[in-house]
Write a protein that holds these residues in place. Structure first.
Motif, PDB file in Angstrom:
ATOM      1  N   GLU A  49       0.785  -1.233   0.000  1.00  0.00           N
ATOM      2  CA  GLU A  49       0.000   0.000   0.000  1.00  0.00           C
ATOM      3  C   GLU A  49       0.821   1.289   0.000  1.00  0.00           C
ATOM      4  OE1 GLU A  49       0.422  -2.084   2.494  1.00  0.00           O
ATOM      5  OE2 GLU A  49       0.762  -0.978   4.346  1.00  0.00           O
ATOM      6  N   ARG A 127       3.179  -4.550  13.181  1.00  0.00           N
ATOM      7  CA  ARG A 127       1.896  -4.219  13.810  1.00  0.00           C
ATOM      8  C   ARG A 127       1.496  -5.266  14.861  1.00  0.00           C
ATOM      9  NH1 ARG A 127      -1.830  -2.349   8.632  1.00  0.00           N
ATOM     10  NH2 ARG A 127      -0.420  -0.759   7.875  1.00  0.00           N
ATOM     11  N   ASP A 262       6.707   8.267   8.771  1.00  0.00           N
ATOM     12  CA  ASP A 262       7.418   7.254   7.967  1.00  0.00           C
ATOM     13  C   ASP A 262       8.854   7.691   7.646  1.00  0.00           C
ATOM     14  OD1 ASP A 262       5.513   5.295   7.912  1.00  0.00           O
ATOM     15  OD2 ASP A 262       4.999   5.494   5.794  1.00  0.00           O
TER      16      ASP A 262
HETATM   17  O1  AHR Z   1       2.402  -0.341   9.828  1.00  0.00           O
HETATM   18  C1  AHR Z   1       3.262   0.637   9.359  1.00  0.00           C
HETATM   19  C2  AHR Z   1       2.524   1.563   8.450  1.00  0.00           C
HETATM   20  O2  AHR Z   1       1.939   0.833   7.395  1.00  0.00           O
HETATM   21  C3  AHR Z   1       3.356   2.620   7.756  1.00  0.00           C
HETATM   22  O3  AHR Z   1       3.452   3.809   8.476  1.00  0.00           O
HETATM   23  C4  AHR Z   1       2.557   2.838   6.535  1.00  0.00           C
HETATM   24  O4  AHR Z   1       3.205   3.595   5.556  1.00  0.00           O
HETATM   25  C5  AHR Z   1       2.240   1.449   6.174  1.00  0.00           C
HETATM   26  O5  AHR Z   1       1.366   1.273   5.171  1.00  0.00           O
END
Ligand code: AHR
Length: 328
Positions: A49, A127, A262
């Motif tokens: 993405e 994440r 970022d």
């Molecule tokens: O999980 C990290 C985030 O996911 C980043 O900041 C973003 O650019 C990405 O798509």
């Protein structure tokens, strides 16, 4: 009596060992470490993405290549059901370790319990998952997203310290339900609440994409013509906002200030050019640390449960200085 105490101690040890096995690394502990070229790891990536994600994927693939560990890689195109499918297929293939970056925070317990039942350790990268059961993963390697939001908020707080009138802020949120979207909003809101003049007048998701950031900004500029600042949860949405602001005949960085997260090359270039005003770094370079965790699991060791990535922030001057050596 001595015999009884001895039996209890042996029992406790067995329970402790069983606990270790269920937290991952059980297979390695029983049969000893495998040679690295026999290890197989399944990685379920979020998607492609953003510039950050592309850099993250490249870094992970390069780290596996360098370590000589086989990597099975899948791209979920930002869909949780695709990630769950990928994880199930890794379980079926009996890989040694599963690593993944969960697209959203909730809804993982069932598939992670399946991995646990199959004795396959899971590592979270980038994440987090929102689960009460921390035994479902061995380690979580990634940024402190709340802190990132706080750093963005602090810049805004300082920038408008002398404001006597309301400052209108538009927030471009990341993917709804994703840890960085939730946490970056939380950290930012907490810090700017110190100044009642700072007001988030609109907040919408741009799904962490440039197109999403552009589209949402186009619409929100119409309904909020007095906006002073845009806080984008990532560079890509900020870059999309720049396009929308310019198309509306305004100057990004001057008429409307922009803060992002970022620090990928395109974002840093926009910061150096004065179109973005401040960037909070989020490092995508997680590959080497992931390999270390996998080696520890293979050696029967217990990796650290939470490993936080080291990160900084960038002003325009700092971006100009850092750009020539920026890797991503
Ligand atoms: O999980 C990290 C985030 O996911 C980043 O900041 C973003 O650019 C990405 O798509």
């Amino acid at each position: 009596m001595k015999k009884l105490i001895g039996l209890a101690a042996a029992g406790a040890m067995l329970v402790a060992l069983a606990g270790c096995a269920s937290e991952g690394g059980g297979a390695a502990a029983e049969s000893g470490p495998k040679p690295l070229d026999e290890l197989v790891v399944g990685f379920a990536q979020v998607g492609a993405e953003s510039g950050w994600r592309t850099a993250n994927t490249k870094d992970i693939q390069a780290a596996f290549e360098e370590a000589g560990i086989e990597l099975k890689f899948s791209d979920a195109q930002q869909k949780q059901e695709n990630q769950i499918k990928a994880i199930r297929s890794y379980i079926q293939q009996q890989v040694d370790v599963i690593a993944f970056s969960p697209v959203v925070e909730t809804g993982w317990d069932a598939v992670l319990n399946e991995a646990k039942a199959a004795g396959i350790p899971v590592v979270l990268t980038d994440r987090a998952v929102d689960s009460k059961d921390e035994s479902l993963y061995v380690s979580f390697l990634g940024s402190d997203f709340v802190k990132e939001g706080e750093k963005a908020g602090q810049w805004v707080l300082d920038e408008y310290a002398d404001a006597t009138e309301p400052v209108e802020i538009i927030q471009l949120e990341g993917t709804t339900g994703a840890a960085p979207a939730i946490d970056r909003a939380e950290g930012f809101a907490e810090v700017i609440s110190e100044n009642p003049n700072l007001e988030v007048v609109a907040s919408q998701t741009g799904d962490f994409t440039r197109a999403g950031g552009k589209q949402v900004t186009e619409a929100l500029l119409k309904s909020n013509p007095g906006v002073d600042l845009i806080y984008a949860h990532n560079d890509d949405m900020g870059l999309g906002a720049i396009e929308a602001i310019e198309a509306a005949g305004l100057k990004p960085g001057e008429d409307i200030k922009i803060v992002t997260v970022d620090a990928v090359k395109d974002g840093m270039q926009a910061l150096a050019d004065g179109k973005i005003n401040f960037i909070v770094e989020c490092s995508p370079l997680l590959g080497k640390q992931l390999i270390e965790i996998i080696k520890q699991i293979n050696d029967g060791e217990t990796p650290q449960k939470r490993i936080i990535t080291e990160e900084t922030t960038f002003t325009q001057e700092q971006a100009i200085e850092a750009l020539p050596d920026r890797q991503y």
